[in-house]
Design a protein around this motif. Structure first.
Motif, short mmCIF file in Angstrom:
data_model
loop_
_atom_site.label_atom_id
_atom_site.label_comp_id
_atom_site.label_asym_id
_atom_site.label_seq_id
_atom_site.Cartn_x
_atom_site.Cartn_y
_atom_site.Cartn_z
N LEU A 1 0.94 -1.23 0.12
CA LEU A 1 0.05 0.00 0.02
C LEU A 1 0.99 1.30 0.04
O LEU A 1 1.87 1.10 0.23
N ARG A 2 0.12 2.12 -0.41
CA ARG A 2 0.98 3.52 -0.12
C ARG A 2 1.49 3.96 1.32
O ARG A 2 0.50 4.01 2.28
N ASP A 3 2.43 3.65 1.69
CA ASP A 3 3.13 3.66 2.94
C ASP A 3 4.36 4.59 3.44
O ASP A 3 5.40 4.00 2.76
N ASP A 4 4.29 5.86 3.61
CA ASP A 4 5.38 6.66 3.35
C ASP A 4 6.46 6.04 4.60
O ASP A 4 7.72 6.63 4.64
N ARG A 5 6.13 5.54 5.53
CA ARG A 5 6.84 5.23 6.64
C ARG A 5 7.46 3.57 6.67
O ARG A 5 8.32 3.14 7.41
N LEU A 6 7.24 3.11 5.46
CA LEU A 6 7.81 1.85 5.29
C LEU A 6 9.42 1.83 5.39
O LEU A 6 9.81 0.99 6.39
N VAL A 7 9.96 2.57 4.79
CA VAL A 7 11.57 2.56 4.73
C VAL A 7 11.98 2.68 6.12
O VAL A 7 12.80 2.15 6.52
N LYS A 8 11.28 3.70 6.70
CA LYS A 8 11.93 3.94 8.36
C LYS A 8 11.44 2.83 9.04
O LYS A 8 12.44 2.57 9.76
N ASP A 9 10.55 2.32 9.03
CA ASP A 9 10.22 1.14 9.68
C ASP A 9 10.97 -0.18 9.53
O ASP A 9 11.27 -0.88 10.42
N LEU A 10 11.39 -0.40 8.06
CA LEU A 10 12.34 -1.39 7.80
C LEU A 10 13.55 -1.37 8.46
O LEU A 10 14.13 -2.06 9.22
N ASN A 11 14.16 0.18 8.49
CA ASN A 11 15.32 0.40 9.03
C ASN A 11 15.12 0.18 10.67
O ASN A 11 16.40 -0.46 11.05
N GLN A 12 14.31 0.79 11.18
CA GLN A 12 14.07 0.53 12.51
C GLN A 12 14.23 -0.80 13.15
O GLN A 12 14.90 -1.20 14.13
N HIS A 13 13.55 -1.79 12.32
CA HIS A 13 13.51 -3.01 12.74
C HIS A 13 14.82 -3.86 12.09
O HIS A 13 14.62 -5.17 12.29
N GLY A 14 15.39 -3.20 11.50
CA GLY A 14 16.79 -4.05 11.14
C GLY A 14 16.61 -4.97 10.01
O GLY A 14 16.99 -6.13 9.94
N VAL A 15 15.59 -4.80 9.17
CA VAL A 15 15.39 -5.80 8.22
C VAL A 15 16.18 -5.31 6.95
O VAL A 15 16.36 -4.22 6.60
N LYS A 16 16.67 -6.45 6.34
CA LYS A 16 17.81 -6.20 5.09
C LYS A 16 16.47 -6.07 3.74
O LYS A 16 15.76 -6.73 3.72
N TYR A 17 16.65 -4.99 3.24
CA TYR A 17 15.72 -4.83 2.17
C TYR A 17 16.36 -4.58 0.85
O TYR A 17 17.49 -3.54 0.95
N SER A 18 15.68 -4.49 -0.02
CA SER A 18 15.96 -4.16 -1.50
C SER A 18 14.96 -3.83 -2.47
O SER A 18 13.91 -4.21 -2.05
N ALA A 19 15.15 -3.24 -3.54
CA ALA A 19 14.06 -3.12 -4.36
C ALA A 19 14.48 -3.31 -5.81
O ALA A 19 15.64 -3.29 -5.99
N THR A 20 13.65 -4.07 -6.47
CA THR A 20 14.09 -4.33 -7.92
C THR A 20 12.95 -3.57 -8.82
O THR A 20 11.95 -3.45 -8.43
N VAL A 21 13.48 -3.27 -10.05
CA VAL A 21 12.49 -2.99 -11.00
C VAL A 21 11.55 -4.10 -11.21
O VAL A 21 12.06 -5.07 -11.38
N GLU A 22 10.29 -3.72 -11.25
CA GLU A 22 9.11 -4.66 -11.77
C GLU A 22 9.62 -5.53 -12.97
O GLU A 22 9.90 -4.91 -14.00
N SER A 23 9.59 -6.78 -12.96
CA SER A 23 9.78 -7.60 -14.12
C SER A 23 9.22 -8.71 -13.94
O SER A 23 9.49 -9.84 -13.33
N HIS A 24 8.13 -8.82 -14.85
CA HIS A 24 7.30 -9.84 -15.07
C HIS A 24 7.68 -10.58 -16.42
O HIS A 24 6.59 -10.71 -17.05
N PHE A 25 8.85 -10.68 -16.88
CA PHE A 25 9.07 -11.16 -18.15
C PHE A 25 8.20 -12.10 -18.57
O PHE A 25 7.50 -11.90 -19.81
#
Ligand code: ADP
Ligand code: MG
Ligand code: ZN
Length: 626
Positions: A104-128
């Motif tokens: 969902l649209r969630d502006d706090r997502l990255v902040k939350d992820l950092n706060q809880h020490g989650v390893k995260y990454s983003a990729t370009v959508e590819s549903h080839f």
């Protein structure tokens, strides 16, 4: 006008063409079977789901719960989904649980992820892969299947990918000298006009030295079965030149441009073989007026083909000795451009044969048959007004079959009679399927026609009346035989025609006090005659000697294909009233006539019910007794 002779038949004979049943797409064998695609698709899907790790679908709220409880070890944000791994393990396998959720649209997502020490990454959508399937393969597959299916419906030109642009095999020159003018009869005018074409083809140079100017195109116009194809073939036979035979519908393909290529190719081949004939049958299939309603799948294509044909006809030089002969039974729908000088500027009418013509055609088709000595082809011809050459060929053939079935040494008059009846109204039903009550009614109905025909002053003598059911719809018929061919009909004759047509219904009313559906065709025809009297022949006193409505009649065939209304609503109402008056007056007249001769009607009907068929003599024996 030329309808002086007519038979009262409840339904016009129909011509049925037997086509082999087409296989449905899903019944088809081979690589294009629909099952092929279904199986491929399922397999593909199956393998795809195998290679993927099983992911748990969780709602976003659940995802946030896990996140706040620091239970997510890593995740990947991809477009609008988030997938990842939980710190929790699967109870069965002991492996970490995977999840996927919709972001969902969630502006706090990255902040939350950092706060809880989650390893995260983003990729370009590819549903080839799925893109490939859902946006390319599936739609194309559907189009492809539909295309093939429609193609089949539109005349078997569906998936001939292999044949695109190539000529159909049968565009090749035939040199068949066995068909000549001797095989066609009753078309003397057409033969005479075509004689010139033959002369030219035999010797193009000679013809031109004398200043002759050859038409490029000859258009044979006439109803189906009158011998147009036969004549074109005979021209090639007489002149001894090759014959390219192609039907207009062969040009029309699914792919725009193919027809045009085919035309180009045809003319090229013909030029190489000159002198020769190009015969385009069913010209109307390509030559219809341009800019009409769009017919599915073939409009642009047809226009391009037509344009190419026009270009080719303009471009070639008759001195080379190529003549284009074309045939159509719908000259009225042809594009005007085709009829302009330098194209099909010579039109030859191939009309239905007259009595003499029919006798000659019958002679041709009985050449090789063994006829009994009492067979008189003239009588057969008299019995078949309105028959075209193809019908007569059919009669001769049927007679031969019937004779052979009865183990006769030669074909008899009776065989011909039966053959004519068959061709008129389809094969005779083996069993009499009329119920007793129906038979009674039909006997009276037909006797009504017969009696009126005998009683009205201008009625043609009845030749035969029958209640043997034939084919669909025709429960019986009364056949009148004209004394001679007629070209003009008077008002009184038309009134008598209407009376005869109404005779069946009137008899039913008088005898049974109730009417049946059996008179539908009679009434239709009576109304048509009445309407023509008012609108076309100026025979109504009230409306005066005027014509109403510009009939768009094809000159050659006498068939009407539309009417331009050139009168007011008021006039239309007046016409309707006049037609109604004509019919009701006739109906009164007929009812009176039948009531006065009720004894004769009963006698006729009784005899007819007993014998099922009455000859002209039997009818007059009953009627003239009084
Ligand atoms: P069309 O092309 O006008 O529809 P066809 O030439 O195909 O008619 O005629 C079909 C068959 O009917 C011919 O092969 C021939 O046997 C017969 N036929 C038609 N017209 C004539 C005629 N005028 N003389 C002799 N036979 C004819
Ligand atoms: Mg034909
Ligand atoms: Zn009738």
């Amino acid at each position: 006008m030329k309808k002086a002779n007519f038979n009262i038949n409840h339904k016009e004979p129909e011509i049925h063409v037997n086509k082999p049943p087409e296989k449905k797409l899903w019944q088809k064998q081979g690589p294009f079977s629909i099952w092929y695609f279904v199986v491929m698709f399922l397999l593909f899907y199956f393998f795809q789901s195998m290679v993927q790790v099983k992911k748990e679908q969780i709602p976003y709220s659940q995802f946030q719960k896990y996140l706040n409880a620091s239970q997510i070890s890593e995740c990947v944000i991809r477009g609008n989904t988030i997938s990842g791994m939980l710190k929790l393990t699967d109870s069965k396998t002991g492996k970490p649980r995977h999840f996927i959720t919709v972001r969902l649209r969630d502006d706090r997502l990255v902040k939350d992820l950092n706060q809880h020490g989650v390893k995260y990454s983003a990729t370009v959508e590819s549903h080839f892969l799925s893109n490939l399937i859902f946006e390319w393969i599936v739609p194309f597959g559907i189009i492809f299947l539909l295309w093939g299916y429609l193609g089949k419906k539109m005349g078997g030109m569906g998936m001939n990918f292999m044949n695109i642009g190539k000529n159909k095999a049968h565009i090749h020159a035939e040199t068949d000298k066995s068909v000549t003018f001797k095989d066609a009869a009753g078309v003397d005018e057409a033969k005479q006009e075509l004689g010139e074409v033959i002369e030219f083809l035999r010797n193009p140079d000679h013809f031109q030295r004398l200043g002759g100017h050859m038409p490029k195109g000859v258009l044979l116009v006439g109803p189906p079965g009158t011998g147009k194809t036969l004549l074109a073939r005979a021209v090639s036979g007489e002149a001894g030149v090759p014959f390219f035979n192609i039907s207009g519908s062969d040009f029309i393909e699914m792919f725009v441009g193919v027809g045009a290529a085919r035309v180009r190719d045809l003319f090229e081949q013909a030029r190489a073989k000159a002198p020769c004939i190009i015969f385009i049958d069913e010209l109307d299939a390509i030559g219809r007026q341009r800019g009409g309603p769009v017919v599915m799948g073939g409009h642009d294509e047809r226009e391009q083909t037509l344009n190419q044909l026009l270009v080719e006809m303009d471009g070639f030089d008759t001195s080379k000795g190529v003549v284009v002969i074309s045939a159509t039974n719908r000259p009225d729908v042809l594009d005007k451009a085709l009829l302009r000088p330098g194209r099909f500027d010579r039109q030859i009418v191939v009309d239905k044969p007259d009595l003499q013509g029919r006798i000659e055609i019958l002679k041709i088709h009985t050449r090789d048959l063994k006829l009994a000595s009492n067979v008189n082809l003239e009588i057969v011809a008299k019995r078949t007004p309105g028959f075209v050459g193809a019908d007569l060929a059919n009669v001769a053939n049927e007679a031969a079959i019937l004779g052979a079935r009865k183990n006769r040494d030669a074909i008899t008059t009776a065989d011909f009679e039966a053959a004519i009846d068959r061709v008129i109204a389809g094969p005779e039903k083996k069993k009499n399927t009329l119920g007793q009550e129906e038979k009674h009614r039909v006997s009276y109905h037909e006797s009504g026609h017969t009696l009126v025909a005998e009683l009205v002053p201008t009625g043609e003598p009845v030749h035969k009346v029958s209640i043997i059911p034939r084919g669909i719809g025709a429960l019986g018929y009364t056949l009148q035989l004209p004394e001679k061919e007629k070209f003009l009909v008077t008002k009184n004759e038309l009134l008598d025609q209407i009376a005869i047509l109404l005779g069946g219904r009137a008899a039913e009313e008088i005898v049974f006090g109730d009417v049946s559906t059996g008179a539908q065709n009679d009434l239709e025809r009576a109304s048509e005659v009445a309407r023509n009297m008012v609108c076309s022949y100026g025979m109504s006193e009230k409306m005066g000697p005027l014509t109403f409505g510009k009939k768009q009649t094809s000159l050659f065939l006498g068939t009407e294909y539309g009417e331009e209304k050139n009168y007011s609503e008021e006039t239309a109402r007046a016409i309707d009233t006049e037609v109604k008056v004509l019919i009701t007056t006739s109906h009164k007249r007929v009812s009176k006539l039948i009531q006065e001769h009720r004894v004769l009607l009963d006698a006729l009907a009784a005899k007819l019910e007993e014998k099922e068929v009455l000859s002209g003599e039997e009818v007059s024996a009953i009627v003239k007794r009084s």
